[in-house]
Write an enzyme that holds these catalytic residues in place. Structure first.
Site, PDB file in Angstrom:
ATOM      1  N   ASP A   1       5.627  -0.790  11.323  1.00  0.00           N
ATOM      2  CA  ASP A   1       4.751  -0.075  11.294  1.00  0.00           C
ATOM      3  C   ASP A   1       3.587  -0.720  10.348  1.00  0.00           C
ATOM      4  O   ASP A   1       2.712  -1.440   9.359  1.00  0.00           O
ATOM      5  CB  ASP A   1       5.523   0.527   9.273  1.00  0.00           C
ATOM      6  CG  ASP A   1       4.522   2.070   9.391  1.00  0.00           C
ATOM      7  OD1 ASP A   1       3.409   2.085   9.729  1.00  0.00           O
ATOM      8  OD2 ASP A   1       5.104   2.641   8.817  1.00  0.00           O
TER       9      ASP A   1
ATOM     10  N   TRP B   1       5.556   4.645   2.006  1.00  0.00           N
ATOM     11  CA  TRP B   1       5.797   4.999   3.899  1.00  0.00           C
ATOM     12  C   TRP B   1       6.875   4.059   3.888  1.00  0.00           C
ATOM     13  O   TRP B   1       8.584   4.776   4.831  1.00  0.00           O
ATOM     14  CB  TRP B   1       5.068   4.165   4.432  1.00  0.00           C
ATOM     15  CG  TRP B   1       3.666   5.582   4.413  1.00  0.00           C
ATOM     16  CD1 TRP B   1       2.829   5.176   3.836  1.00  0.00           C
ATOM     17  CD2 TRP B   1       3.155   6.478   4.730  1.00  0.00           C
ATOM     18  NE1 TRP B   1       2.161   6.375   3.799  1.00  0.00           N
ATOM     19  CE2 TRP B   1       2.434   7.471   3.995  1.00  0.00           C
ATOM     20  CE3 TRP B   1       4.975   7.471   5.164  1.00  0.00           C
ATOM     21  CZ2 TRP B   1       2.570   8.761   4.431  1.00  0.00           C
ATOM     22  CZ3 TRP B   1       4.700   9.009   5.540  1.00  0.00           C
ATOM     23  CH2 TRP B   1       3.627   9.154   4.215  1.00  0.00           C
TER      24      TRP B   1
ATOM     25  N   LYS C   1      -5.177   6.986  11.897  1.00  0.00           N
ATOM     26  CA  LYS C   1      -6.276   5.785  10.700  1.00  0.00           C
ATOM     27  C   LYS C   1      -7.272   5.010  11.820  1.00  0.00           C
ATOM     28  O   LYS C   1      -8.764   4.613  10.723  1.00  0.00           O
ATOM     29  CB  LYS C   1      -5.188   5.032   9.736  1.00  0.00           C
ATOM     30  CG  LYS C   1      -4.231   5.806   9.110  1.00  0.00           C
ATOM     31  CD  LYS C   1      -3.078   5.348   9.055  1.00  0.00           C
ATOM     32  CE  LYS C   1      -2.382   6.410   8.155  1.00  0.00           C
ATOM     33  NZ  LYS C   1      -2.514   7.713   7.659  1.00  0.00           N
TER      34      LYS C   1
END
Length: 361
Positions: A172, A101, A196
């Site tokens: 992030d 990511w 999530k």
């Protein structure tokens, strides 16, 4: 029908209490005579939902007044472009790449402006964090970007490894936000996709210091400008109303669990139980990540005999243990044990893993 133990990396499990409350309020929210999905986003009913959600989030995370909380559409991947659009301001930025990511965030930022890779652990298979000697920071960078929990590779940056570098730190936190207390004041901007630990997909949370607002060039779309969104209270356009509503219910659920301190204790117990199962399996299961940076949310593991993978997945699914297949880029297995996955779910997984190893070892 009985519910599965859901180990999906995202969209992920939601607290059953939250789902039950949403079900009870689906047709008529608090006497409004309609669902949250049907009500005006500018009406007093929805505005009360939005205001309460922000207030509860600020309480949970200890967010100071100098930070704006934005409830935005899209996902974290959109933020890969939106962040440099807003913060580069003709300068350069640094990216530390510790997994898939952060690598994607870096590549997307390259499409927007001048960014540089300050460190990467790709040559080590993204199984560790970079050491100090490998990091080359620009003291004049507009910001430094890191992903504090890599969902695919299972690498988490411990709080004590997050240091002040003298430039705004952009993080992030998609896959471990709200899993434990965090000092918001360490960061210039925090962002997280909701699917999530917050709520359903389609909602993205951005927490940004007011000093980082107003730097975007006039050439970017208005809807992408953090300053404009902040001025309009996340309401420049129709926000993801139902996602915000569910997020608000999750925030209230977290408060009932003892806040982030309470969740941290539960999450530590879950992670310890699962990692102990892996480490004590005599090599039947292994986790490739350096123990100093193992994720408490996303636990990848492989079987010593890959020929058993299909059998493991078929039998675990039959046992009510869902979504354990690892990401296609790394293979093996992965158990995502987010806040909404209870200790009983992890115990059920560990019991299955021990039994499977006994029968197939």
């Amino acid at each position: 029908m009985s519910r599965i133990w859901n180990f999906s990396a995202g969209p992920a499990a939601l607290p059953e209490e939250v789902l039950q409350q949403a079900q009870a309020e689906l047709l008529d929210w608090h006497g409004a005579g309609c669902s949250v999905m049907e009500m005006s986003h500018r009406g007093k009913e929805f505005m009360s939902i939005l205001d309460q959600a922000e207030a509860d989030l600020r309480e949970l995370m200890g967010i100071p007044e100098q930070y704006k909380v934005l409830f935005l559409q899209g996902g974290a991947t959109q933020q890969f472009a939106q962040i440099p659009m807003n913060l580069l301001a003709g300068r350069s930025a640094d990216y530390i790449v510790t997994g898939s990511w952060s690598k994607k965030a870096f590549k997307e930022a390259q499409r927007v402006g001048n960014v540089r890779c300050a460190a990467t652990t790709e040559s080590s298979g993204f199984t560790r964090l970079p050491v100090a000697e490998e990091i080359r920071l620009d003291p004049f960078a507009a910001y430094l970007h890191v992903c504090t929990n890599e969902t695919i590779h299972g690498v988490e940056i411990p709080a004590h490894r997050i240091a002040d570098t003298g430039v705004p730190l952009v993080v992030d936190m998609s896959s471990h936000i709200l899993s434990r207390p965090v000092n918001v004041e360490k960061f210039g901007l925090i962002y997280a996709g909701a699917q999530k630990n917050i709520g359903p997909s389609g909602l993205t949370l951005v927490i940004v210091h007011r000093d980082l607002l107003g730097m975007a060039p006039l050439t970017i779309p208005t809807v992408m400008d953090y300053a404009v969104m902040a001025e309009n209270g996340s309401m420049l356009n129709t926000p993801p109303t139902y996602g915000i509503y569910i997020a608000g219910l999750v925030f209230q659920w977290l408060k009932r669990q003892g806040g982030l301190e309470g969740m941290a204790a539960i999450n530590d117990a879950k992670a310890r139980l699962l990692y102990d199962c892996i480490d004590q399996s005599g090599g039947f299961y292994t986790n490739p990540v350096d123990p100093d940076c193992r994720s408490a949310m996303n636990v990848p593991f492989v079987l010593a005999d890959a020929e058993l993978d299909a059998k493991f997945l078929a039998e675990s699914k039959a046992a009510g243990l869902a979504s354990l297949k690892g990401h296609k880029s790394v293979g093996g297995m992965r158990a995502s044990i987010y806040n909404a996955v209870p200790l009983a779910g992890v115990q059920a997984l560990v019991d299955f893993m021990n039994d499977f190893a006994k029968r197939n070892g």
